[in-house]
Design an enzyme around this catalytic site. Structure first.
Site, mmCIF file in Angstrom:
data_model
loop_
_atom_site.group_PDB
_atom_site.id
_atom_site.type_symbol
_atom_site.label_atom_id
_atom_site.label_comp_id
_atom_site.label_asym_id
_atom_site.label_seq_id
_atom_site.Cartn_x
_atom_site.Cartn_y
_atom_site.Cartn_z
ATOM 1 N N HIS A 243 0.788 -1.247 0.000
ATOM 2 C CA HIS A 243 0.000 0.000 0.000
ATOM 3 C C HIS A 243 0.826 1.308 0.000
ATOM 4 C CE1 HIS A 243 -3.375 -2.567 1.089
ATOM 5 N NE2 HIS A 243 -2.803 -2.901 2.240
HETATM 6 C C1 BDR Z 1 -3.264 1.386 5.088
HETATM 7 O O1 BDR Z 1 -3.598 0.976 6.414
HETATM 8 C C2 BDR Z 1 -2.441 0.691 7.133
HETATM 9 O O2 BDR Z 1 -2.620 -0.450 7.920
HETATM 10 C C3 BDR Z 1 -1.338 0.537 6.129
HETATM 11 O O3 BDR Z 1 -0.100 0.947 6.689
HETATM 12 C C4 BDR Z 1 -1.758 1.443 4.996
HETATM 13 O O4 BDR Z 1 -1.338 2.764 5.212
HETATM 14 C C5 BDR Z 1 -3.932 0.434 4.118
HETATM 15 O O5 BDR Z 1 -5.310 0.483 4.287
#
Ligand code: BDR
Ligand code: CA
Length: 327
Positions: A243
């Protein structure tokens, strides 16, 4: 070539850590500061994780960025964490293998660091990979800094029915929906890299084998193990989504992303839909005429966001691995 000045605002979990490593090793970026915010884990732990990651990189990068610690809680809500995904320390339990040196960089107050960095760096890009609490409170309190921000690139939100927190939301927007809505409506140019796009890019144990620097490779193995196992249990593949790395690559290599302009808002009052991100595309007038009044009102607003709707995942992965594998 002139490097792009950036500030990273992170909730230092596993993918944030990979994003920090990528940003610091990228020859295209000048990381001026890293600030932390509560999200995946509490903010104090996020700060320790950032310092530990900097410690792994101090021999390979010439200048360490300043570090600032930010908000402990969302603007109006209780903190909601993601320890089941990132482990109690936020980085897969890796902290038990390392100790922070006593001479680690000084920790400043995030608000002061963000305001100072923006003020002294015209055209700075902010890359936000956690809940938007720090950024929302700063642009509310220090309106004058807005003009110096070239763009805020955000990992957050989700469209097309994709969600990872609750029935309709993405984690960062779910944790602090009020902050997300403030930032999206701030008038600052925003690029959003949502969950439905970031889930196209996966990292796996095999990829780690391509990293030449042995201590960095070991660190990444330790940081990612729990995260990979989480995805194996819940999604049936051994690996994890990258992500937050996508938000950094969107700055170094924007051409990898297809973008749509539109008006995005985030549900914060809803009874069932906390954190839901809603995209109002620019429509032609014929279609607009058939819409209910409240939708028309939103559509009449100027697009506030550029939203990524696809990524060239193959090229993305190549760039990510090449940057991490630099000798
Ligand atoms: C986002 O949520 C967090 O857990 C991750 O680091 C990322 O920024 C993904 O939904
Ligand atoms: Ca994050």
């Amino acid at each position: 070539m002139k490097k792009i000045p950036v500030l990273l605002d992170v909730d230092a979990g596993v993918d944030d850590t990979l994003a920090i490593i990528f940003a610091l090793l990228s020859p295209l970026l000048d990381v001026k500061a890293i600030t932390t915010v509560s999200g995946n884990v509490e903010v104090q732990q996020c700060t320790r994780n950032v310092l530990l990651t900097l410690q792994q990189l101090e021999s390979v990068i010439s200048k360490l960025p300043v570090v600032g610690e930010g908000k402990k809680n969302p603007l109006q809500r209780k903190l909601f964490t993601a320890k089941e995904v990132h482990e109690k320390d936020g980085i897969g339990g890796a902290t038990r293998f390392y100790s922070l040196k006593n001479n680690h960089p000084k920790i400043f107050d995030a608000e002061k660091i963000i305001v100072k960095t923006i003020t002294s760096t015209p055209n700075i890009t902010i890359i936000a990979t956690g809940p938007l609490t720090n950024i929302a409170s700063i642009i509310t309190k220090h309106q004058q800094v807005k003009k110096n921000i070239k763009e805020i690139v955000i990992m957050g939100g989700a469209f097309d029915g994709v969600h990872n927190t609750g029935p309709v939301a993405e984690f960062n927007f779910y944790v602090d929906p009020e902050a997300a809505d403030i930032v999206l409506n701030s008038g600052i140019p925003i690029r959003l890299i949502p969950l439905n796009v970031t889930e196209e890019c996966v990292f796996s144990p095999n990829d780690i084998q391509k990293i030449h620097n042995l201590s960095l490779k070991k660190y990444i193995e330790r940081v990612t193990k729990f995260y990979f196992q989480f995805h194996q249990r819940t999604e049936n593949f051994l690996g994890g989504y990258l992500h937050d790395v996508l938000a950094v690559v969107a700055v170094t290599t924007p051409s990898l992303f297809k973008i749509k302009k539109g008006y995005v808002c985030v549900e914060s009052n809803g009874k069932y839909a906390r954190g839901l991100s809603i995209f109002f595309p620019q429509l032609n007038t014929k279609k607009e005429a058939e819409l209910p009044e409240w939708v028309k009102k939103k559509l009449q607003k100027k697009p506030n966001v550029q939203v990524a709707h696809s990524v060239n995942a193959k090229k993305f992965k190549k760039i990510f691995l090449e940057t991490l594998s630099k000798k």
